[in-house]
Motif scaffolding. Sequence first.
Motif: not given
Length: 584
Positions: A125-129, A243-245, A249-254, A261-271
Amino acid sequence: MDKILDLISQRVADGFAGAGYDAGFGKVTVSNRPDLCEYQCNGAMPAAKTYHKAPIQIAEEVAAAVAGDEAFSEVQAVKPGFLNLRLNPEWLAAYLEQMRTAERFGVAKDPAAGTVVVDYGGANVAKPLHIGHLRSAIIGESIKRIQHFFGNETIGDTHLGDWGLQMGLVIAALQDQQPELCYFDPAFTGPYPEEAPFTISDLERIYPAASARSKTDEDFARKAHDATYELQQGRPGYLAIWKHIMAVSKADLRKNYDRLGVHFEVWLGESDAQSYIPPMLDDMKARGILVQSEGAQVIEVQEPTDTKEVPPCIIMKSDGATLYATTDLATIRQRMQTWDPRRILYVVDKRQSLHFEQVFRAARKAGLVKPATELRHIGYGTMNGKDGKPFKTRAGGVMRLETLINEITDFVRAKVEENKLVTGDEIEDTTAKIALAALKYGDLMNAPTKDYIFDIDRFAAFEGNTGPYILYTIVRIKSILARYGAWEDIPVQSPLTGEAKDLMLALTRLAEVLEAAYRDDAPNLICAYVYELAGCANKFYHETRILTEEDPEKQKGYIALIGLTKRVLEACIDLLGFSAPEKM
Ligand code: ARG
Protein backbone atom coordinates in the motif's frame (compact mmCIF):
# COMPACT_ATOMS: atom_id res chain seq x y z
CA MET A 1 -16.03 -41.16 -12.49
CA ASP A 2 -12.93 -43.27 -13.12
CA LYS A 3 -10.15 -41.78 -15.19
CA ILE A 4 -9.84 -43.31 -18.61
CA LEU A 5 -6.31 -44.57 -17.97
CA ASP A 6 -7.47 -46.34 -14.84
CA LEU A 7 -10.33 -47.98 -16.72
CA ILE A 8 -8.09 -49.20 -19.50
CA SER A 9 -5.38 -50.30 -17.10
CA GLN A 10 -7.96 -52.29 -15.16
CA ARG A 11 -8.96 -54.14 -18.31
CA VAL A 12 -5.41 -54.93 -19.30
CA ALA A 13 -4.63 -55.96 -15.72
CA ASP A 14 -7.55 -58.38 -15.95
CA GLY A 15 -5.93 -59.67 -19.15
CA PHE A 16 -2.66 -60.33 -17.32
CA ALA A 17 -4.55 -62.10 -14.54
CA GLY A 18 -6.60 -64.06 -17.07
CA ALA A 19 -3.43 -65.28 -18.73
CA GLY A 20 -2.05 -66.36 -15.36
CA TYR A 21 0.21 -63.40 -14.57
CA ASP A 22 0.23 -60.81 -11.84
CA ALA A 23 -2.36 -58.11 -12.57
CA GLY A 24 0.11 -55.47 -11.32
CA PHE A 25 1.88 -55.59 -14.69
CA GLY A 26 -1.17 -54.20 -16.48
CA LYS A 27 -0.35 -50.51 -16.26
CA VAL A 28 -1.30 -48.58 -19.39
CA THR A 29 0.11 -45.24 -20.54
CA VAL A 30 -0.65 -42.90 -23.39
CA SER A 31 1.28 -44.11 -26.42
CA ASN A 32 4.59 -42.46 -27.18
CA ARG A 33 4.13 -43.59 -30.78
CA PRO A 34 0.73 -42.14 -31.71
CA ASP A 35 1.34 -43.27 -35.29
CA LEU A 36 1.21 -46.89 -34.10
CA CYS A 37 -1.37 -46.87 -31.35
CA GLU A 38 -3.28 -44.74 -28.88
CA TYR A 39 -2.29 -46.44 -25.63
CA GLN A 40 0.37 -48.92 -24.71
CA CYS A 41 1.29 -51.33 -21.96
CA ASN A 42 4.92 -52.30 -21.37
CA GLY A 43 4.18 -54.72 -18.53
CA ALA A 44 5.27 -57.84 -20.41
CA MET A 45 8.90 -56.72 -20.21
CA PRO A 46 9.23 -56.74 -16.39
CA ALA A 47 6.85 -59.73 -16.25
CA ALA A 48 9.28 -61.64 -18.47
CA LYS A 49 11.97 -61.30 -15.79
CA THR A 50 9.64 -62.55 -13.08
CA TYR A 51 8.30 -65.49 -15.06
CA HIS A 52 11.47 -66.31 -17.03
CA LYS A 53 9.69 -66.20 -20.37
CA ALA A 54 10.08 -64.23 -23.56
CA PRO A 55 8.25 -60.89 -23.25
CA ILE A 56 6.57 -61.31 -26.61
CA GLN A 57 5.09 -64.61 -25.50
CA ILE A 58 3.52 -62.98 -22.45
CA ALA A 59 2.33 -60.02 -24.54
CA GLU A 60 0.68 -62.39 -26.99
CA GLU A 61 -1.09 -64.31 -24.26
CA VAL A 62 -2.35 -61.11 -22.68
CA ALA A 63 -3.43 -59.77 -26.08
CA ALA A 64 -5.47 -62.93 -26.60
CA ALA A 65 -7.04 -62.56 -23.16
CA VAL A 66 -7.96 -58.91 -23.80
CA ALA A 67 -9.00 -59.36 -27.42
CA GLY A 68 -12.74 -59.62 -26.87
CA ASP A 69 -12.92 -56.56 -24.59
CA GLU A 70 -15.46 -54.01 -25.83
CA ALA A 71 -13.18 -51.11 -24.83
CA PHE A 72 -10.68 -51.93 -27.55
CA SER A 73 -10.85 -51.96 -31.31
CA GLU A 74 -7.29 -53.24 -31.57
CA VAL A 75 -4.96 -55.10 -29.22
CA GLN A 76 -1.63 -56.02 -30.69
CA ALA A 77 1.46 -57.67 -29.23
CA VAL A 78 4.60 -56.38 -30.93
CA LYS A 79 8.25 -57.17 -30.39
CA PRO A 80 9.98 -57.14 -28.05
CA GLY A 81 6.86 -57.27 -25.88
CA PHE A 82 4.73 -54.18 -26.17
CA LEU A 83 0.97 -54.23 -26.12
CA ASN A 84 -0.38 -51.65 -28.53
CA LEU A 85 -3.94 -50.56 -27.97
CA ARG A 86 -6.61 -48.64 -29.83
CA LEU A 87 -9.93 -47.74 -28.28
CA ASN A 88 -13.29 -48.67 -29.68
CA PRO A 89 -15.04 -45.44 -30.78
CA GLU A 90 -18.39 -46.66 -29.43
CA TRP A 91 -16.90 -47.26 -26.02
CA LEU A 92 -15.11 -43.92 -26.16
CA ALA A 93 -18.35 -42.16 -27.08
CA ALA A 94 -20.07 -43.79 -24.11
CA TYR A 95 -17.28 -42.54 -21.85
CA LEU A 96 -17.63 -39.01 -23.21
CA GLU A 97 -21.37 -39.16 -22.78
CA GLN A 98 -20.78 -39.93 -19.11
CA MET A 99 -18.45 -36.94 -18.94
CA ARG A 100 -21.01 -34.74 -20.65
CA THR A 101 -23.77 -35.55 -18.17
CA ALA A 102 -21.67 -35.73 -15.00
CA GLU A 103 -21.12 -32.78 -12.76
CA ARG A 104 -17.68 -31.23 -13.34
CA PHE A 105 -17.23 -33.66 -16.24
CA GLY A 106 -16.89 -36.47 -13.75
CA VAL A 107 -13.61 -35.20 -12.32
CA ALA A 108 -13.50 -36.47 -8.74
CA LYS A 109 -13.14 -34.00 -5.90
CA ASP A 110 -10.25 -34.32 -3.49
CA PRO A 111 -11.55 -36.69 -0.79
CA ALA A 112 -9.50 -34.73 1.75
CA ALA A 113 -10.86 -31.34 0.62
CA GLY A 114 -11.12 -28.67 3.29
CA THR A 115 -10.28 -25.03 3.71
CA VAL A 116 -7.35 -23.63 1.75
CA VAL A 117 -5.92 -20.15 2.18
CA VAL A 118 -4.18 -18.71 -0.85
CA ASP A 119 -1.93 -15.76 -0.06
CA TYR A 120 -1.40 -13.85 -3.29
CA GLY A 121 -1.38 -10.34 -4.69
CA GLY A 122 0.81 -9.01 -1.91
CA ALA A 123 0.66 -5.40 -3.04
CA ASN A 124 2.36 -2.79 -0.93
CA VAL A 125 0.00 0.00 0.00
CA ALA A 126 1.11 3.56 -0.85
CA LYS A 127 3.45 2.25 -3.51
CA PRO A 128 1.97 2.03 -6.98
CA LEU A 129 0.95 -1.46 -8.06
CA HIS A 130 3.71 -2.46 -10.39
CA ILE A 131 4.25 -5.41 -12.63
CA GLY A 132 6.43 -7.18 -10.06
CA HIS A 133 3.13 -8.12 -8.45
CA LEU A 134 1.39 -9.07 -11.68
CA ARG A 135 2.49 -12.68 -11.67
CA SER A 136 1.35 -13.20 -8.10
CA ALA A 137 -2.12 -11.99 -9.02
CA ILE A 138 -2.37 -14.05 -12.20
CA ILE A 139 -0.88 -17.29 -10.88
CA GLY A 140 -2.53 -16.96 -7.48
CA GLU A 141 -5.99 -16.48 -8.95
CA SER A 142 -5.58 -19.59 -11.09
CA ILE A 143 -4.16 -21.68 -8.22
CA LYS A 144 -7.10 -20.62 -6.08
CA ARG A 145 -9.64 -21.59 -8.74
CA ILE A 146 -7.97 -24.99 -9.19
CA GLN A 147 -8.05 -25.60 -5.43
CA HIS A 148 -11.71 -24.68 -5.43
CA PHE A 149 -12.51 -26.95 -8.37
CA PHE A 150 -11.27 -29.91 -6.37
CA GLY A 151 -13.76 -29.21 -3.63
CA ASN A 152 -11.78 -27.05 -1.25
CA GLU A 153 -13.29 -23.98 0.30
CA THR A 154 -10.86 -21.29 -0.76
CA ILE A 155 -9.96 -18.04 0.92
CA GLY A 156 -7.88 -15.70 -1.17
CA ASP A 157 -6.12 -13.17 1.04
CA THR A 158 -4.21 -10.37 -0.62
CA HIS A 159 -1.98 -9.83 2.43
CA LEU A 160 -1.29 -6.16 1.81
CA GLY A 161 2.06 -4.72 2.75
CA ASP A 162 0.45 -1.98 4.84
CA TRP A 163 2.53 -1.61 7.96
CA GLY A 164 6.04 -0.80 6.92
CA LEU A 165 8.40 2.07 6.33
CA GLN A 166 6.53 3.21 3.22
CA MET A 167 3.82 4.54 5.52
CA GLY A 168 6.33 6.50 7.58
CA LEU A 169 7.86 7.90 4.39
CA VAL A 170 4.52 9.22 3.17
CA ILE A 171 3.66 10.65 6.58
CA ALA A 172 7.04 12.38 6.91
CA ALA A 173 6.77 13.83 3.41
CA LEU A 174 3.26 15.15 4.08
CA GLN A 175 4.36 16.65 7.36
CA ASP A 176 7.20 18.36 5.58
CA GLN A 177 4.98 19.82 2.85
CA GLN A 178 1.83 20.59 4.83
CA PRO A 179 2.78 20.89 8.52
CA GLU A 180 -0.40 22.88 9.16
CA LEU A 181 -2.64 19.82 8.65
CA CYS A 182 -4.54 18.78 11.76
CA TYR A 183 -2.98 15.31 11.64
CA PHE A 184 0.30 16.77 12.82
CA ASP A 185 -1.12 18.93 15.60
CA PRO A 186 -0.62 17.01 18.88
CA ALA A 187 -3.27 19.20 20.53
CA PHE A 188 -5.92 18.27 17.98
CA THR A 189 -8.53 15.97 19.49
CA GLY A 190 -10.52 15.11 16.38
CA PRO A 191 -12.56 14.10 14.66
CA TYR A 192 -10.25 13.95 11.67
CA PRO A 193 -11.62 14.80 8.22
CA GLU A 194 -13.38 12.09 6.26
CA GLU A 195 -11.74 13.15 3.05
CA ALA A 196 -8.07 12.27 2.41
CA PRO A 197 -5.75 15.26 1.89
CA PHE A 198 -4.36 13.52 -1.23
CA THR A 199 -5.46 11.50 -4.24
CA ILE A 200 -3.95 8.34 -5.64
CA SER A 201 -1.94 10.36 -8.16
CA ASP A 202 -0.57 12.49 -5.32
CA LEU A 203 0.42 9.32 -3.49
CA GLU A 204 2.11 8.00 -6.56
CA ARG A 205 4.24 11.11 -6.62
CA ILE A 206 4.81 11.40 -2.87
CA TYR A 207 6.05 7.89 -2.17
CA PRO A 208 8.82 7.60 -4.80
CA ALA A 209 10.04 11.12 -4.02
CA ALA A 210 10.11 10.40 -0.31
CA SER A 211 11.81 7.09 -0.84
CA ALA A 212 14.51 8.71 -2.98
CA ARG A 213 14.98 11.54 -0.53
CA SER A 214 15.43 9.17 2.41
CA LYS A 215 18.45 7.70 0.66
CA THR A 216 20.37 10.98 0.64
CA ASP A 217 18.76 13.01 3.41
CA GLU A 218 19.60 11.40 6.74
CA ASP A 219 17.45 13.73 8.74
CA PHE A 220 14.44 12.91 6.61
CA ALA A 221 15.16 9.18 6.78
CA ARG A 222 15.17 9.39 10.58
CA LYS A 223 11.88 11.30 10.56
CA ALA A 224 10.34 8.60 8.37
CA HIS A 225 11.56 5.89 10.72
CA ASP A 226 10.22 7.76 13.72
CA ALA A 227 6.89 8.29 12.00
CA THR A 228 6.69 4.57 11.24
CA TYR A 229 7.43 3.78 14.86
CA GLU A 230 4.89 6.29 16.18
CA LEU A 231 2.27 5.04 13.77
CA GLN A 232 2.85 1.52 15.00
CA GLN A 233 2.53 2.78 18.58
CA GLY A 234 -0.86 4.21 17.66
CA ARG A 235 -0.36 7.99 17.42
CA PRO A 236 -3.90 9.18 16.48
CA GLY A 237 -3.01 11.73 13.78
CA TYR A 238 -0.72 9.26 12.03
CA LEU A 239 -3.28 6.51 12.28
CA ALA A 240 -5.79 8.86 10.64
CA ILE A 241 -3.41 9.46 7.72
CA TRP A 242 -2.70 5.75 7.52
CA LYS A 243 -6.43 5.11 7.17
CA HIS A 244 -6.59 7.63 4.34
CA ILE A 245 -3.66 5.99 2.59
CA MET A 246 -5.34 2.62 2.99
CA ALA A 247 -8.68 3.79 1.61
CA VAL A 248 -7.20 5.60 -1.36
CA SER A 249 -4.80 2.76 -2.22
CA LYS A 250 -7.33 -0.01 -1.77
CA ALA A 251 -9.80 1.67 -4.10
CA ASP A 252 -7.09 1.89 -6.73
CA LEU A 253 -5.93 -1.69 -6.18
CA ARG A 254 -9.47 -2.98 -6.42
CA LYS A 255 -9.92 -1.22 -9.74
CA ASN A 256 -6.77 -2.83 -11.15
CA TYR A 257 -7.50 -6.28 -9.77
CA ASP A 258 -11.06 -6.10 -11.12
CA ARG A 259 -9.72 -5.48 -14.57
CA LEU A 260 -7.49 -8.51 -14.16
CA GLY A 261 -10.42 -10.68 -13.10
CA VAL A 262 -8.70 -11.18 -9.76
CA HIS A 263 -10.91 -11.24 -6.67
CA PHE A 264 -9.95 -11.68 -3.05
CA GLU A 265 -12.24 -13.12 -0.41
CA VAL A 266 -10.46 -11.05 2.24
CA TRP A 267 -8.32 -7.95 2.11
CA LEU A 268 -6.22 -8.42 5.20
CA GLY A 269 -2.71 -7.15 5.54
CA GLU A 270 0.37 -7.02 7.67
CA SER A 271 -1.33 -4.51 9.98
CA ASP A 272 -4.05 -7.06 10.81
CA ALA A 273 -1.45 -9.50 12.09
CA GLN A 274 0.05 -7.10 14.62
CA SER A 275 -2.33 -7.88 17.47
CA TYR A 276 -1.39 -11.55 17.16
CA ILE A 277 2.29 -10.84 17.78
CA PRO A 278 2.39 -10.30 21.59
CA PRO A 279 0.53 -13.51 22.51
CA MET A 280 2.58 -15.39 19.93
CA LEU A 281 5.82 -14.10 21.50
CA ASP A 282 4.61 -15.14 24.98
CA ASP A 283 3.89 -18.55 23.60
CA MET A 284 7.28 -18.83 21.96
CA LYS A 285 8.98 -17.81 25.20
CA ALA A 286 6.98 -20.37 27.16
CA ARG A 287 8.09 -23.05 24.72
CA GLY A 288 11.67 -21.96 25.17
CA ILE A 289 12.39 -21.70 21.46
CA LEU A 290 13.47 -18.05 21.40
CA VAL A 291 17.23 -17.78 21.46
CA GLN A 292 19.35 -14.65 21.96
CA SER A 293 21.66 -14.04 19.05
CA GLU A 294 23.68 -10.84 18.70
CA GLY A 295 21.05 -9.02 20.73
CA ALA A 296 18.17 -10.30 18.63
CA GLN A 297 15.61 -12.96 19.49
CA VAL A 298 15.67 -15.75 16.97
CA ILE A 299 14.35 -19.25 16.34
CA GLU A 300 16.95 -21.73 15.15
CA VAL A 301 15.67 -23.57 12.10
CA GLN A 302 18.73 -25.39 10.79
CA GLU A 303 18.12 -29.14 10.51
CA PRO A 304 20.75 -31.90 10.57
CA THR A 305 19.76 -33.06 7.10
CA ASP A 306 20.32 -29.62 5.53
CA THR A 307 23.06 -29.49 2.94
CA LYS A 308 23.18 -25.72 3.01
CA GLU A 309 23.04 -23.23 5.81
CA VAL A 310 19.55 -22.12 6.82
CA PRO A 311 20.02 -19.04 9.00
CA PRO A 312 17.86 -18.56 12.08
CA CYS A 313 14.49 -16.89 11.71
CA ILE A 314 14.78 -13.47 13.35
CA ILE A 315 11.71 -12.68 15.41
CA MET A 316 12.68 -9.46 17.17
CA LYS A 317 15.60 -7.10 16.75
CA SER A 318 17.53 -5.69 19.69
CA ASP A 319 15.54 -2.44 19.56
CA GLY A 320 12.27 -4.35 19.96
CA ALA A 321 11.27 -4.04 16.32
CA THR A 322 9.59 -7.02 14.71
CA LEU A 323 10.22 -8.10 11.13
CA TYR A 324 8.62 -9.41 7.96
CA ALA A 325 9.01 -12.98 9.26
CA THR A 326 7.38 -12.07 12.58
CA THR A 327 4.38 -10.70 10.74
CA ASP A 328 4.15 -13.79 8.55
CA LEU A 329 4.25 -16.04 11.61
CA ALA A 330 1.58 -13.97 13.34
CA THR A 331 -0.50 -14.16 10.16
CA ILE A 332 -0.28 -17.95 10.30
CA ARG A 333 -1.55 -17.78 13.86
CA GLN A 334 -4.39 -15.51 12.75
CA ARG A 335 -5.31 -17.83 9.85
CA MET A 336 -5.26 -20.94 12.00
CA GLN A 337 -7.44 -19.28 14.62
CA THR A 338 -9.87 -17.87 12.07
CA TRP A 339 -10.18 -20.65 9.50
CA ASP A 340 -8.09 -23.62 10.62
CA PRO A 341 -7.08 -24.32 7.00
CA ARG A 342 -5.66 -27.66 5.89
CA ARG A 343 -3.26 -25.84 3.61
CA ILE A 344 -1.82 -22.35 3.16
CA LEU A 345 -0.33 -21.53 -0.23
CA TYR A 346 1.90 -18.51 -0.77
CA VAL A 347 2.19 -17.29 -4.33
CA VAL A 348 5.21 -15.05 -3.94
CA ASP A 349 8.37 -14.26 -5.92
CA LYS A 350 10.76 -17.21 -5.77
CA ARG A 351 13.50 -14.94 -4.47
CA GLN A 352 11.67 -15.12 -1.14
CA SER A 353 12.05 -18.88 -0.88
CA LEU A 354 14.55 -18.78 1.98
CA HIS A 355 12.24 -16.47 3.91
CA PHE A 356 9.39 -18.94 3.58
CA GLU A 357 11.58 -21.92 4.43
CA GLN A 358 12.54 -20.15 7.66
CA VAL A 359 8.99 -19.08 8.42
CA PHE A 360 7.52 -22.54 7.80
CA ARG A 361 10.09 -24.24 9.97
CA ALA A 362 9.68 -21.67 12.71
CA ALA A 363 5.89 -22.05 12.51
CA ARG A 364 6.18 -25.79 13.09
CA LYS A 365 8.64 -25.37 15.93
CA ALA A 366 6.35 -22.82 17.52
CA GLY A 367 3.36 -25.13 17.17
CA LEU A 368 1.48 -22.51 15.16
CA VAL A 369 0.12 -25.16 12.81
CA LYS A 370 -1.00 -28.75 13.14
CA PRO A 371 1.41 -31.42 11.94
CA ALA A 372 -0.90 -32.10 8.99
CA THR A 373 -1.27 -28.46 7.94
CA GLU A 374 0.47 -27.94 4.63
CA LEU A 375 2.50 -24.77 4.15
CA ARG A 376 3.69 -24.28 0.61
CA HIS A 377 5.53 -21.50 -1.15
CA ILE A 378 4.70 -21.38 -4.86
CA GLY A 379 7.62 -19.26 -6.00
CA TYR A 380 7.47 -17.61 -9.38
CA GLY A 381 10.17 -16.30 -11.67
CA THR A 382 10.63 -12.88 -13.19
CA MET A 383 8.78 -11.35 -16.10
CA ASN A 384 11.51 -10.06 -18.36
CA GLY A 385 11.57 -7.68 -21.29
CA LYS A 386 12.85 -8.67 -24.71
CA ASP A 387 16.36 -7.77 -23.53
CA GLY A 388 16.14 -10.58 -21.00
CA LYS A 389 16.21 -8.15 -18.09
CA PRO A 390 13.31 -7.45 -15.71
CA PHE A 391 10.55 -5.70 -17.64
CA LYS A 392 10.79 -1.90 -17.57
CA THR A 393 9.05 1.08 -19.10
CA ARG A 394 10.59 2.57 -22.22
CA ALA A 395 12.12 5.22 -19.98
CA GLY A 396 13.69 2.46 -17.89
CA GLY A 397 11.44 2.83 -14.85
CA VAL A 398 9.30 0.28 -13.09
CA MET A 399 6.11 -0.08 -15.06
CA ARG A 400 2.81 0.50 -13.35
CA LEU A 401 0.41 -2.35 -13.76
CA GLU A 402 -2.31 -0.05 -14.99
CA THR A 403 -0.05 1.24 -17.76
CA LEU A 404 0.73 -2.28 -18.85
CA ILE A 405 -2.94 -3.28 -18.94
CA ASN A 406 -3.76 -0.13 -20.92
CA GLU A 407 -1.01 -0.82 -23.43
CA ILE A 408 -2.19 -4.36 -24.08
CA THR A 409 -5.79 -3.22 -24.30
CA ASP A 410 -4.94 -0.52 -26.84
CA PHE A 411 -2.92 -2.99 -28.87
CA VAL A 412 -5.76 -5.50 -28.95
CA ARG A 413 -8.42 -2.88 -29.60
CA ALA A 414 -6.55 -1.75 -32.70
CA LYS A 415 -6.58 -5.33 -33.98
CA VAL A 416 -10.25 -5.79 -33.18
CA GLU A 417 -11.14 -2.59 -35.04
CA GLU A 418 -8.85 -3.21 -37.96
CA ASN A 419 -10.21 -6.72 -38.55
CA LYS A 420 -13.77 -5.58 -37.80
CA LEU A 421 -14.16 -8.56 -35.47
CA VAL A 422 -17.06 -6.85 -33.76
CA THR A 423 -18.54 -3.38 -33.96
CA GLY A 424 -20.13 -0.72 -31.80
CA ASP A 425 -20.92 -1.61 -28.21
CA GLU A 426 -19.23 -4.98 -28.43
CA ILE A 427 -15.77 -3.60 -29.10
CA GLU A 428 -14.84 -2.84 -25.50
CA ASP A 429 -16.02 -6.15 -24.03
CA THR A 430 -14.38 -8.24 -26.73
CA THR A 431 -11.18 -6.22 -26.50
CA ALA A 432 -11.01 -6.58 -22.73
CA LYS A 433 -11.53 -10.34 -22.91
CA ILE A 434 -8.92 -10.89 -25.60
CA ALA A 435 -6.41 -8.64 -23.83
CA LEU A 436 -6.86 -10.50 -20.57
CA ALA A 437 -6.48 -13.87 -22.27
CA ALA A 438 -3.30 -12.66 -23.99
CA LEU A 439 -1.79 -11.39 -20.77
CA LYS A 440 -2.76 -14.30 -18.54
CA TYR A 441 -2.11 -17.12 -20.95
CA GLY A 442 1.26 -15.61 -21.87
CA ASP A 443 2.17 -15.85 -18.23
CA LEU A 444 0.48 -19.09 -17.17
CA MET A 445 1.74 -21.17 -20.08
CA ASN A 446 5.14 -21.10 -18.36
CA ALA A 447 5.79 -23.15 -15.26
CA PRO A 448 5.51 -20.65 -12.37
CA THR A 449 9.16 -20.93 -11.35
CA LYS A 450 10.41 -20.08 -14.85
CA ASP A 451 11.34 -16.56 -15.89
CA TYR A 452 9.65 -15.54 -19.12
CA ILE A 453 9.81 -12.82 -21.71
CA PHE A 454 6.90 -10.50 -22.03
CA ASP A 455 6.16 -10.08 -25.71
CA ILE A 456 2.90 -8.40 -26.55
CA ASP A 457 3.06 -9.23 -30.29
CA ARG A 458 3.42 -12.90 -29.54
CA PHE A 459 0.92 -13.02 -26.65
CA ALA A 460 -1.79 -11.20 -28.60
CA ALA A 461 -1.41 -13.18 -31.84
CA PHE A 462 -4.54 -15.02 -32.96
CA GLU A 463 -2.50 -17.98 -34.13
CA GLY A 464 -0.04 -20.19 -32.31
CA ASN A 465 0.08 -21.08 -28.66
CA THR A 466 -1.71 -18.00 -27.29
CA GLY A 467 -4.72 -17.01 -25.25
CA PRO A 468 -6.48 -15.33 -28.20
CA TYR A 469 -6.10 -18.53 -30.26
CA ILE A 470 -7.89 -20.49 -27.53
CA LEU A 471 -10.65 -17.88 -27.41
CA TYR A 472 -10.92 -17.93 -31.18
CA THR A 473 -11.45 -21.68 -31.13
CA ILE A 474 -14.20 -21.38 -28.54
CA VAL A 475 -15.92 -18.56 -30.42
CA ARG A 476 -15.81 -20.56 -33.61
CA ILE A 477 -17.47 -23.55 -31.93
CA LYS A 478 -20.04 -21.23 -30.38
CA SER A 479 -20.95 -19.93 -33.79
CA ILE A 480 -21.42 -23.43 -35.25
CA LEU A 481 -23.58 -24.41 -32.30
CA ALA A 482 -25.62 -21.24 -32.64
CA ARG A 483 -26.27 -21.97 -36.28
CA TYR A 484 -27.23 -25.55 -35.50
CA GLY A 485 -29.76 -24.68 -32.80
CA ALA A 486 -30.51 -26.44 -29.52
CA TRP A 487 -27.49 -28.65 -28.80
CA GLU A 488 -27.25 -28.84 -25.02
CA ASP A 489 -29.15 -32.09 -24.57
CA ILE A 490 -27.82 -34.08 -27.50
CA PRO A 491 -25.91 -37.14 -26.30
CA VAL A 492 -22.41 -37.92 -27.51
CA GLN A 493 -22.92 -40.96 -29.67
CA SER A 494 -21.37 -42.93 -32.44
CA PRO A 495 -21.15 -43.08 -35.41
CA LEU A 496 -18.21 -40.78 -35.09
CA THR A 497 -15.71 -41.12 -37.84
CA GLY A 498 -11.94 -41.32 -37.76
CA GLU A 499 -11.41 -37.56 -37.81
CA ALA A 500 -13.16 -37.27 -34.47
CA LYS A 501 -10.92 -39.74 -32.72
CA ASP A 502 -8.09 -37.40 -31.73
CA LEU A 503 -10.55 -34.91 -30.33
CA MET A 504 -12.36 -37.64 -28.40
CA LEU A 505 -9.13 -38.97 -26.97
CA ALA A 506 -7.99 -35.51 -25.98
CA LEU A 507 -11.26 -34.85 -24.17
CA THR A 508 -10.90 -38.00 -22.09
CA ARG A 509 -7.60 -36.75 -20.69
CA LEU A 510 -9.19 -33.82 -18.84
CA ALA A 511 -9.31 -35.44 -15.39
CA GLU A 512 -5.70 -36.54 -15.53
CA VAL A 513 -4.50 -33.09 -16.53
CA LEU A 514 -6.52 -31.25 -13.91
CA GLU A 515 -5.37 -33.63 -11.20
CA ALA A 516 -1.75 -33.06 -12.15
CA ALA A 517 -2.26 -29.29 -12.21
CA TYR A 518 -3.84 -29.51 -8.76
CA ARG A 519 -1.18 -31.77 -7.31
CA ASP A 520 1.77 -29.80 -8.68
CA ASP A 521 0.36 -26.24 -8.47
CA ALA A 522 0.85 -26.05 -12.22
CA PRO A 523 -1.64 -24.02 -14.28
CA ASN A 524 0.83 -24.42 -17.17
CA LEU A 525 -0.37 -28.02 -17.55
CA ILE A 526 -3.88 -26.72 -18.17
CA CYS A 527 -2.52 -24.31 -20.80
CA ALA A 528 -0.73 -27.14 -22.59
CA TYR A 529 -3.94 -29.15 -22.49
CA VAL A 530 -6.24 -26.44 -23.87
CA TYR A 531 -3.75 -25.82 -26.63
CA GLU A 532 -3.77 -29.48 -27.58
CA LEU A 533 -7.55 -29.68 -27.31
CA ALA A 534 -8.03 -26.53 -29.39
CA GLY A 535 -5.70 -27.97 -32.02
CA CYS A 536 -7.76 -31.17 -32.20
CA ALA A 537 -10.98 -29.17 -32.37
CA ASN A 538 -9.71 -27.04 -35.25
CA LYS A 539 -8.43 -30.06 -37.12
CA PHE A 540 -11.78 -31.78 -36.69
CA TYR A 541 -13.57 -28.67 -37.88
CA HIS A 542 -11.41 -28.48 -41.00
CA GLU A 543 -11.76 -32.13 -41.90
CA THR A 544 -15.44 -32.54 -41.17
CA ARG A 545 -18.50 -30.98 -42.74
CA ILE A 546 -20.50 -30.40 -39.62
CA LEU A 547 -23.36 -28.11 -40.59
CA THR A 548 -23.78 -29.63 -44.05
CA GLU A 549 -23.66 -33.25 -42.90
CA GLU A 550 -26.69 -35.04 -44.38
CA ASP A 551 -27.03 -37.92 -41.94
CA PRO A 552 -28.82 -36.29 -38.99
CA GLU A 553 -27.65 -38.93 -36.49
CA LYS A 554 -24.06 -38.47 -37.51
CA GLN A 555 -24.48 -34.72 -37.34
CA LYS A 556 -25.87 -34.99 -33.83
CA GLY A 557 -22.78 -36.90 -32.81
CA TYR A 558 -20.59 -34.12 -34.21
CA ILE A 559 -22.57 -31.40 -32.53
CA ALA A 560 -22.56 -33.13 -29.15
CA LEU A 561 -18.82 -33.64 -29.47
CA ILE A 562 -18.00 -30.00 -30.20
CA GLY A 563 -20.52 -28.91 -27.59
CA LEU A 564 -18.62 -30.91 -24.99
CA THR A 565 -15.35 -29.55 -26.34
CA LYS A 566 -16.58 -25.99 -25.91
CA ARG A 567 -17.69 -26.65 -22.35
CA VAL A 568 -14.38 -28.29 -21.44
CA LEU A 569 -12.38 -25.45 -22.98
CA GLU A 570 -14.48 -22.89 -21.15
CA ALA A 571 -14.10 -24.73 -17.85
CA CYS A 572 -10.33 -24.84 -18.34
CA ILE A 573 -9.93 -21.16 -19.16
CA ASP A 574 -12.12 -20.35 -16.20
CA LEU A 575 -9.54 -22.18 -14.08
CA LEU A 576 -6.88 -20.04 -15.73
CA GLY A 577 -8.88 -16.93 -14.87
CA PHE A 578 -10.27 -15.60 -18.14
CA SER A 579 -13.27 -16.11 -20.40
CA ALA A 580 -14.30 -16.03 -24.05
CA PRO A 581 -16.35 -13.32 -25.75
CA GLU A 582 -19.47 -14.11 -27.80
CA LYS A 583 -17.89 -13.02 -31.05
CA MET A 584 -14.44 -12.21 -32.31
N1 ARG B 1 4.29 -7.45 0.12
C1 ARG B 1 5.27 -8.45 -0.16
C2 ARG B 1 6.23 -7.98 -1.26
O1 ARG B 1 5.92 -7.06 -1.99
C3 ARG B 1 4.66 -9.75 -0.60
C4 ARG B 1 3.81 -10.44 0.43
C5 ARG B 1 3.75 -11.90 0.21
N2 ARG B 1 3.02 -12.63 1.21
C6 ARG B 1 3.48 -12.94 2.42
N3 ARG B 1 2.70 -13.54 3.24
N4 ARG B 1 4.70 -12.63 2.79
O2 ARG B 1 7.30 -8.55 -1.39
